[in-house]
Design an enzyme around this catalytic site. Structure first.
Site, PDB file in Angstrom:
ATOM      1  N   LEU A   1      48.561  46.928  19.323  1.00  0.00           N
ATOM      2  CA  LEU A   1      49.644  46.182  18.683  1.00  0.00           C
ATOM      3  C   LEU A   1      50.603  45.580  19.703  1.00  0.00           C
ATOM      4  O   LEU A   1      51.378  44.687  19.374  1.00  0.00           O
ATOM      5  CB  LEU A   1      50.434  47.092  17.737  1.00  0.00           C
TER       6      LEU A   1
ATOM      7  N   LYS B   1      63.133  47.231   2.178  1.00  0.00           N
ATOM      8  CA  LYS B   1      62.121  48.127   1.619  1.00  0.00           C
ATOM      9  C   LYS B   1      61.578  49.072   2.693  1.00  0.00           C
ATOM     10  O   LYS B   1      61.458  50.288   2.470  1.00  0.00           O
ATOM     11  CB  LYS B   1      60.980  47.303   1.012  1.00  0.00           C
TER      12      LYS B   1
ATOM     13  N   CYS C   1      40.729  39.000  47.566  1.00  0.00           N
ATOM     14  CA  CYS C   1      39.959  40.190  47.936  1.00  0.00           C
ATOM     15  C   CYS C   1      38.485  39.820  48.132  1.00  0.00           C
ATOM     16  O   CYS C   1      38.144  39.190  49.126  1.00  0.00           O
ATOM     17  CB  CYS C   1      40.151  41.280  46.886  1.00  0.00           C
ATOM     18  N   LEU C   2      37.602  40.160  47.198  1.00  0.00           N
ATOM     19  CA  LEU C   2      36.205  39.742  47.316  1.00  0.00           C
ATOM     20  C   LEU C   2      36.097  38.224  47.396  1.00  0.00           C
ATOM     21  O   LEU C   2      35.201  37.693  48.054  1.00  0.00           O
ATOM     22  CB  LEU C   2      35.395  40.268  46.123  1.00  0.00           C
TER      23      LEU C   2
ATOM     24  N   MET D   1      38.026  36.284  49.043  1.00  0.00           N
ATOM     25  CA  MET D   1      38.171  35.925  50.448  1.00  0.00           C
ATOM     26  C   MET D   1      36.887  36.255  51.211  1.00  0.00           C
ATOM     27  O   MET D   1      36.410  35.484  52.051  1.00  0.00           O
ATOM     28  CB  MET D   1      39.341  36.663  51.087  1.00  0.00           C
TER      29      MET D   1
ATOM     30  N   GLU E   1      28.326  45.776  51.915  1.00  0.00           N
ATOM     31  CA  GLU E   1      28.453  46.334  50.561  1.00  0.00           C
ATOM     32  C   GLU E   1      27.269  45.888  49.709  1.00  0.00           C
ATOM     33  O   GLU E   1      26.775  46.642  48.870  1.00  0.00           O
ATOM     34  CB  GLU E   1      29.764  45.879  49.916  1.00  0.00           C
TER      35      GLU E   1
ATOM     36  N   HIS F   1      45.874  41.786  46.845  1.00  0.00           N
ATOM     37  CA  HIS F   1      45.930  41.384  45.435  1.00  0.00           C
ATOM     38  C   HIS F   1      47.348  40.904  45.110  1.00  0.00           C
ATOM     39  O   HIS F   1      48.143  41.635  44.505  1.00  0.00           O
ATOM     40  CB  HIS F   1      45.547  42.557  44.527  1.00  0.00           C
TER      41      HIS F   1
ATOM     42  N   GLU G   1      48.416  39.042  42.891  1.00  0.00           N
ATOM     43  CA  GLU G   1      48.712  38.943  41.457  1.00  0.00           C
ATOM     44  C   GLU G   1      49.602  40.081  40.970  1.00  0.00           C
ATOM     45  O   GLU G   1      50.338  39.930  39.996  1.00  0.00           O
ATOM     46  CB  GLU G   1      47.415  38.903  40.640  1.00  0.00           C
TER      47      GLU G   1
END
Length: 555
Positions: A23, A231, A391-392, A394, A415, A517, A519
């Protein structure tokens, strides 16, 4: 049990939810905090998550959405992002509490013998541990601590948390505690009516466990009249002015203004007996933002968002929000074109990407879709499209550049490809030793020294910044000279570790990659400089192409 500092009387607000999940308790909690801050009060918010995981760090984005990282390196619930975007205060690991953390701590205490042989039970030991997490924040000088309880009333997982907050008035005084309950008032289209019964039943369930809500926030598709409010108030045992409508708006950042018009801040202050530094709320920044939101609809930019969880809105929640912040700062609407990275492993979408005003690749883990991301970075480089790699994002830019500009045909990240002959992205020696004993990530806030004369310095307006991190792999320093010789600029490094933090390209309008990051530090009232400048570059590209008669449809 830990108590709040008696020399500074902290008030406590608990936000619960009923009827259905999702909600918007996080936004409601953040907006309440925003209103109180607008009156000059010092506010913080914490989230109680009922799941047994210690934190969301190992959870799939499909299960939990993004993992929000704090300055002190905690991997937390995405609602903490809402808190920081609406509030001025910074959250820490204390602001996110899970069932897993609570039981883990209690069991550790039992093993150390701290309970002196007593039988350890949910009440009082688990509930005391939960309350201690509330009071620990209360002891840090805040005027108000807001605690959001995850889940919905009636969920078995949430019962210990609800029991704990029921007990708080006995510790700190009922006059210092406020219960806010978020419910749903659905509109039944076939009958053409709004229904209050779900709210009545939800409040009844709260009262059965010993909690009488003081304020009801009612989620509804459209505003309802005073008769409905009266109400709800009568059947739920609250005052009519304590029934607040959370009706649908076109932008969540307008919610502080929506609640303020209904006098929610006045109700909160009156019920908590608070005399704030600013009797009249200063919401001028939010009013200006609302005007920017409306103005931004007059223009737009097309941004290709190349990820691997694009069908799940919450997987990249903070990145999407940061893009919207940047759009408002540039008076444009950001139209996000979500592109599945795996689809780019064919060349069919090359034309679509070439028609974008900007390309963004967010962070991520794992090999799925990696070749598509590398190809997207190449398309941006070759076509001079503004590119932002996070991150990835870049790392794939470095891989693409190494392959096609430095003659390292099979360059990759270890990786994804352990046996690559050119491991331009790798674990550094220190990290390998840490990984061997169980550590894996660089988490939390790290400093970045920015190279003078770079685009990065121009964007930040500084040569020293801090950003939050969540990653394992780094740009391999062994290949930096070879990359630099071909035009890759290392524009930012962490001097303590000598690790690459930022890269950019010469002879490109806007091509930036960051290991961090950013953001997580963007707010609607103060968009992050990197996002703001990226959208500014995309806007400039769009204007240039429109002037040349080129659009996304005929590029």
């Amino acid at each position: 049990m830990l108590r709040s500092d008696s020399s500074h009387k902290t008030r406590y607000i608990f936000v619960t939810g009923g009827v259905v999940s999702s909600l918007g308790k996080g936004v409601a909690s953040a907006t309440i905090g925003c209103l109180l801050e607008a009156h000059g009060l010092k506010v913080t918010i914490q989230k109680f998550d009922p799941y047994i995981n210690v934190d969301p760090g190992t959870m799939s984005p499909y299960q939990h959405g993004e993992v929000y990282v704090t300055d002190d390196g905690a991997e937390t619930d995405l609602d903490l992002g809402h808190y920081e975007r609406f509030l001025q205060s910074t959250v820490t690991r204390l602001n996110n509490v899970t069932t897993g953390q609570v039981y883990y701590n209690v069991i550790e205490k039992e093993r150390r013998g701290e309970y002196l042989g007593k039988t350890v039970q949910v009440v009082p030991h688990i509930t005391d541990e939960i309350k201690n997490r509330v009071y620990k924040l209360g002891s840090q000088g805040y005027d108000v601590v807001i605690t959001e309880i995850g889940g919905t009333v009636g969920d078995i997982e949430a019962m210990p948390f609800l029991e704990a907050i029921r007990q708080v008035p006995y510790d700190v005084g009922r006059e210092n505690v406020l219960y806010v309950h978020l419910t749903l008032v659905p509109y039944i289209r076939a009958a053409g009516e709004l229904k209050t019964k779900p709210t009545q039943h939800s409040v009844k369930e709260m009262r059965e466990i010993g909690i009488q809500p003081d304020i009801l926030i009612c989620r509804t598709e459209q505003p309802f009249d005073e008769e409905i409010s009266r109400k709800i108030a009568m059947f739920c045992n609250v005052l009519p002015e304590s029934v607040i409508q959370a009706y649908d708006v076109d932008e969540i950042y307008k919610m502080p203004l929506v609640y303020h018009r209904q006098n929610l801040d006045k109700v909160l202050l009156d019920k908590l007996h608070l005399d704030p530094p600013r009797p009249v709320a200063d919401l001028s920044g939010w009013q200006e933002l609302a005007e920017k939101v409306d103005r931004s609809r007059e223009d737009y930019v097309d941004i290709a968002f190349v990820g691997k969880y694009i069908n799940l809105q919450d997987a990249y929640k903070s990145v999407y929000e940061a893009l919207r912040h940047a759009g408002y700062a540039n008076d444009v609407q950001v139209k996000i074109h979500r592109i599945e990275a795996e689809d780019l492993e064919s060349s069919a979408l090359d034309l679509e990407l070439s028609g974008m005003d900007g390309i963004l690749i967010p962070g991520g883990f794992g090999a799925r879709g990696i070749e598509g991301k590398i190809e997207a970075a190449g398309i941006a480089r070759r076509n001079k499209i503004p590119y932002f790699g996070i991150c990835l994002g870049m790392q794939v830019a470095v891989i693409e550049f190494a392959r096609h500009e430095c003659g390292m045909e099979d360059a990759h990240s270890t990786e994804m490809e352990q046996d690559t002959p050119f491991p331009v992205i790798d674990l550094m020696a220190e990290q390998k030793s840490i990984q061997a004993i169980g550590g894996t990530m660089r988490l939390g806030s790290y400093e970045c020294a920015i190279r003078p004369g770079t685009l990065a310095e121009q964007i930040y307006g500084s040569q020293k910044v801090t950003e939050r991190h969540r990653h394992r792999y780094e740009v391999n320093n062994k290949y930096i000279d070879a990359l630099a010789e071909r035009g890759l600029v290392i524009s930012g490094v962490n001097e303590a570790t000598n690790l690459v933090e930022m890269i950019e390209l010469k002879d490109h309008p806007w091509y930036v990659g960051v290991q961090s990051h950013p953001e997580f530090k963007s707010k609607p009232l103060s968009p992050h400089p990197l996002f703001r400048d990226f959208i500014g570059a995309a806007k400039a590209r769009r204007a240039e192409r429109q002037g040349a008669g080129v659009t996304a449809g005929n590029s």
